[in-house]
Design a protein around this motif. Structure first.
Motif, mmCIF file in Angstrom:
data_model
loop_
_atom_site.group_PDB
_atom_site.id
_atom_site.type_symbol
_atom_site.label_atom_id
_atom_site.label_comp_id
_atom_site.label_asym_id
_atom_site.label_seq_id
_atom_site.Cartn_x
_atom_site.Cartn_y
_atom_site.Cartn_z
ATOM 1 N N ILE A 124 51.593 42.732 41.617
ATOM 2 C CA ILE A 124 51.236 42.509 43.026
ATOM 3 C C ILE A 124 50.800 41.053 43.209
ATOM 4 O O ILE A 124 51.261 40.352 44.101
ATOM 5 C CB ILE A 124 50.109 43.468 43.473
ATOM 6 C CG1 ILE A 124 50.501 44.935 43.242
ATOM 7 C CG2 ILE A 124 49.701 43.225 44.927
ATOM 8 C CD1 ILE A 124 51.736 45.401 43.969
ATOM 9 N N CYS A 153 49.605 42.409 36.393
ATOM 10 C CA CYS A 153 49.671 42.739 37.820
ATOM 11 C C CYS A 153 50.862 42.121 38.540
ATOM 12 O O CYS A 153 50.877 40.920 38.810
ATOM 13 C CB CYS A 153 48.392 42.298 38.518
ATOM 14 S SG CYS A 153 48.510 42.593 40.301
ATOM 15 N N ARG A 178 45.293 36.030 38.978
ATOM 16 C CA ARG A 178 45.496 37.282 38.255
ATOM 17 C C ARG A 178 45.407 38.510 39.146
ATOM 18 O O ARG A 178 45.941 39.548 38.824
ATOM 19 C CB ARG A 178 44.471 37.409 37.114
ATOM 20 C CG ARG A 178 44.727 36.452 35.954
ATOM 21 C CD ARG A 178 46.014 36.817 35.224
ATOM 22 N NE ARG A 178 46.288 35.923 34.106
ATOM 23 C CZ ARG A 178 47.022 34.825 34.188
ATOM 24 N NH1 ARG A 178 47.581 34.483 35.333
ATOM 25 N NH2 ARG A 178 47.235 34.071 33.130
ATOM 26 N N CYS A 179 44.701 38.442 40.246
ATOM 27 C CA CYS A 179 44.482 39.632 41.071
ATOM 28 C C CYS A 179 44.538 39.234 42.538
ATOM 29 O O CYS A 179 44.091 38.145 42.903
ATOM 30 C CB CYS A 179 43.124 40.236 40.729
ATOM 31 S SG CYS A 179 42.622 41.581 41.817
ATOM 32 N N ALA A 180 45.103 40.108 43.365
ATOM 33 C CA ALA A 180 45.176 39.827 44.799
ATOM 34 C C ALA A 180 44.218 40.726 45.570
ATOM 35 O O ALA A 180 44.289 40.801 46.794
ATOM 36 C CB ALA A 180 46.609 40.001 45.286
ATOM 37 N N GLY A 181 43.357 41.421 44.865
ATOM 38 C CA GLY A 181 42.370 42.272 45.537
ATOM 39 C C GLY A 181 43.012 43.301 46.452
ATOM 40 O O GLY A 181 42.601 43.467 47.594
ATOM 41 N N CYS A 182 44.022 44.004 45.939
ATOM 42 C CA CYS A 182 44.765 44.917 46.807
ATOM 43 C C CYS A 182 44.009 46.206 47.107
ATOM 44 O O CYS A 182 44.424 46.991 47.945
ATOM 45 C CB CYS A 182 46.131 45.234 46.207
ATOM 46 S SG CYS A 182 46.044 46.395 44.837
ATOM 47 N N GLY A 183 42.921 46.430 46.386
ATOM 48 C CA GLY A 183 42.075 47.571 46.731
ATOM 49 C C GLY A 183 42.449 48.884 46.071
ATOM 50 O O GLY A 183 41.699 49.865 46.173
ATOM 51 N N THR A 184 43.602 48.938 45.425
ATOM 52 C CA THR A 184 43.988 50.137 44.659
ATOM 53 C C THR A 184 44.691 49.623 43.417
ATOM 54 O O THR A 184 45.885 49.328 43.455
ATOM 55 C CB THR A 184 44.975 51.036 45.442
ATOM 56 O OG1 THR A 184 44.515 51.177 46.778
ATOM 57 C CG2 THR A 184 45.090 52.413 44.802
ATOM 58 N N CYS A 185 43.969 49.500 42.347
ATOM 59 C CA CYS A 185 44.534 48.858 41.162
ATOM 60 C C CYS A 185 45.561 49.775 40.493
ATOM 61 O O CYS A 185 45.320 50.967 40.315
ATOM 62 C CB CYS A 185 43.437 48.473 40.177
ATOM 63 S SG CYS A 185 44.052 47.274 38.981
ATOM 64 N N ILE A 186 46.696 49.208 40.159
ATOM 65 C CA ILE A 186 47.792 49.998 39.580
ATOM 66 C C ILE A 186 48.274 49.384 38.269
ATOM 67 O O ILE A 186 49.361 49.712 37.792
ATOM 68 C CB ILE A 186 48.990 50.086 40.559
ATOM 69 C CG1 ILE A 186 49.338 48.681 41.103
ATOM 70 C CG2 ILE A 186 48.687 51.032 41.707
ATOM 71 C CD1 ILE A 186 50.682 48.597 41.762
ATOM 72 N N ILE A 187 47.474 48.497 37.693
ATOM 73 C CA ILE A 187 48.014 47.768 36.542
ATOM 74 C C ILE A 187 48.078 48.606 35.268
ATOM 75 O O ILE A 187 48.659 48.183 34.282
ATOM 76 C CB ILE A 187 47.302 46.417 36.296
ATOM 77 C CG1 ILE A 187 45.824 46.591 36.037
ATOM 78 C CG2 ILE A 187 47.537 45.473 37.461
ATOM 79 C CD1 ILE A 187 45.133 45.267 35.723
HETATM 80 S S1 SF4 Z 1 46.871 45.923 41.301
HETATM 81 FE FE1 SF4 Z 1 44.830 45.514 40.427
HETATM 82 S S2 SF4 Z 1 44.997 43.418 39.608
HETATM 83 FE FE2 SF4 Z 1 46.708 43.712 41.019
HETATM 84 S S3 SF4 Z 1 46.019 42.974 43.009
HETATM 85 FE FE3 SF4 Z 1 45.595 45.153 42.976
HETATM 86 S S4 SF4 Z 1 43.497 45.289 42.237
HETATM 87 FE FE4 SF4 Z 1 44.216 43.235 41.710
#
Ligand code: SF4
Ligand code: SF4
Lengths: 222, 310
Positions: free
Chosen positions: A149, A147, A131-140
């Protein structure tokens, strides 16, 4: 939670082939919830390894322990009196466990028993999904809580691509196209304007691309 | 013609109001120059520009930029394809500058097939930016003379910007809006996915025309002649986002042994004839996969020759 898969037994046997006395350390955190590295799995792995080693004429002495968590120095410290009594230690925690252990006990050797895969959850009994890739800036919030990403095979911010068919991703009929879900929800709710707005490229510095990350919360630092 | 954005032949043909005709060439799986030439030379003077695919279906081939420059040396105009799968924003921008410096004037911006389709499924999946963002980036580099980070470019690349559209992928109702997004992001021309379901494509074009998209951008309809019943069945079943109606497969089958390829070409020609009349369609993009040597004949029979010289 962090999800993991068990490593093949042959791979573990190969890692520890020269060791006579080992400790298997489970974790009561995520890996217990996803049935891969809790007390129960520690027991199963111990007996499997013992049997295999007896068969191979090279028996092994195994001790079993399971810690509250392996991502916390406080719990890692609980094995300080015994950790050096073994030729090596197998950690059944996610990839964080063997590393926290290695940092705490530089003289000992640690081996992973699981392949850590992703952040996700159980979608049905026995099946977990990312569900999450830990991208560090959530944009959902732009995508109604879904998500792209982590869940679009191409991490598209302006999807869906031309390979989306029947709700499935082009890479496999077993993979849902998250963009199909995003589009359908927005269209059903009459929020097309929201959908057609251009989403600029992402700043990946907050993701792993920016180098190993740390979170510092000043108010908590002593 | 003072408002040319790139000055490419394709741009001139389209802006002069001619019905455009583009072809396609996949570089070889190697550095075999002769093989590459065999594929593109039949297209010379037959099409207005030749798409050069970029590791199509995620199979490693000679790079699209290198093959594009070889076309230029041989007097053909390339339409340089770039996918977002294999390059991050640094490589993307430097390749754009490089191809422009070598004489490339058309560029098609694509997401690219996922690497799991190809011959290096173990590869890392880049997708630093997506195709929409790539279109906007090429436009920014051209019109503002700036890199993605807003720094000035010393000699901005003046490219005619292309994008793809697949009217047959899902969700169908959203596809025309995604096309509108690509146009808003900066696409000057569009090449569609191969069309087989004419009914659905008519519906799609009607929506595009109702939205006025054909006035903002040149839309080229994608055509790939079927060579065999097997190819039609494979495309119907195994290519995601491809819509091959059963009636067409039956028509090919009915053609009988030894005559299927001719039937495939006949259907392609009928399509081209219809596209010439269809409101909003500005040309045809003929993707004759591994059939480049048949293109002159198809072009002739479809009344696409001679090509305008501008
Ligand atoms: S956008 Fe949010 S849910 Fe998606 S990878 Fe980044 S932190 Fe995780
Ligand atoms: S089919 Fe959907 S999930 Fe798969 S790459 Fe395309 S947009 Fe992403």
């Amino acid at each position: 939670m962090i999800v993991a898969n068990p490593k093949p037994i042959s791979e573990i046997l190969d890692m520890i082939k020269d060791l006579k006395k080992i400790l298997i350390l489970g974790c009561k955190g995520c890996v217990t919830v996803c049935n891969v590295g809790g007390a129960k799995e520690v027991g199963i792995l111990a007996s499997t390894l013992k049997i295999a080693r007896i068969k191979g004429g090279n028996p092994v002495d195994i001790t079993e322990r399971t810690l509250e968590r392996q991502c916390d120095p406080e719990y890692i410290a609980q094995v300080k009196d015994i950790v050096h009594d073994f030729d090596g230690v197998i950690s059944m925690a996610c990839g964080v466990g063997p590393q926290f252990l290695s940092e705490a006990y530089p003289k000992q050797r640690f081996f992973p028993a699981v392949d850590t895969t992703f952040f996700g959850g159980a979608v049905q009994h026995g099946i977990w999904a990312e569900r999450c890739a830990g991208c560090g800036t959530c944009i959902i919030h732009y995508f109604d809580g879904m998500c792209p990403i982590a869940r679009c095979s191409k991490s598209l911010m302006n999807g869906p691509c031309g390979g989306s068919a029947g709700g499935k991703c082009e890479i496999s009929k077993d993979v849902d196209c998250i963009w199909d879900m995003i589009v359908r929800k927005k269209m059903e709710q009459g929020r097309l304007d929201d959908l057609v707005r251009f989403k600029p490229s992402k700043d990946w510095r907050t993701a792993r691309d920016g180098g190993p990350r740390r979170s510092i919360r000043e108010e908590l630092v002593i | 013609m003072s408002d040319l954005r790139s000055g490419s032949n394709l741009e001139k043909v389209l802006k002069a109001g001619h019905f455009a005709f583009t072809g396609e060439c996949g570089p070889p799986k190697g550095a075999n120059l002769e093989h590459l030439k065999e594929k593109f030379m039949p297209l010379k003077d037959i099409v207005d520009a030749v798409n050069i695919t970029d590791n199509q279906t995620a199979v490693v081939r000679m790079s699209s930029w290198a093959a594009s420059t070889i076309l230029i040396q041989n007097g053909l105009e390339p339409n340089f394809q770039m996918v977002c799968r294999d390059r991050n924003r640094l490589a993307i921008q430097s390749d754009i500058l490089g191809v422009y410096a070598m004489g490339v004037r058309n560029m098609l911006c694509l997401s690219g097939d996922h690497q799991s389709f190809g011959n290096h499924p173990q590869a890392k999946n880049v997708y630093d930016i997506d195709s929409m963002q790539l279109i906007a980036l090429v436009k920014k580099m051209r019109d503002e003379g700036k890199f993605m980070n807003d720094e000035e470019i010393d000699g901005p690349p003046r490219l005619f910007i292309g994008a793809a559209s697949n009217p047959f992928a899902d969700p169908f109702e959203f596809r025309v809006y995604r096309l509108a997004m690509k146009i808003a992001a900066g696409a000057d021309f569009i090449q569609t996915q191969c069309i087989y379901n004419m009914k659905k494509f008519r519906e799609f074009m009607k929506m595009a025309v109702d939205m006025g998209l054909h006035e903002k951008c040149h839309i080229l309809a994608g055509v790939t002649p079927m060579k065999s019943v097997g190819m039609a069945q494979y495309m119907a079943k195994s290519v995601p986002g491809m819509d091959v109606p059963e009636a067409l497969i039956q028509r090919l089958r009915d053609a009988g042994k030894g005559k299927v390829a001719e039937e495939g070409i006949k259907f392609a020609i009928e399509q081209i004839e219809e596209f010439k009349e269809m409101e909003g369609v500005a040309g045809v993009h003929l993707m004759a996969i591994e059939w480049e040597h048949r293109v002159p004949e198809i072009a002739e029979r479809a009344g696409m020759l001679p090509r305008p010289k501008i």
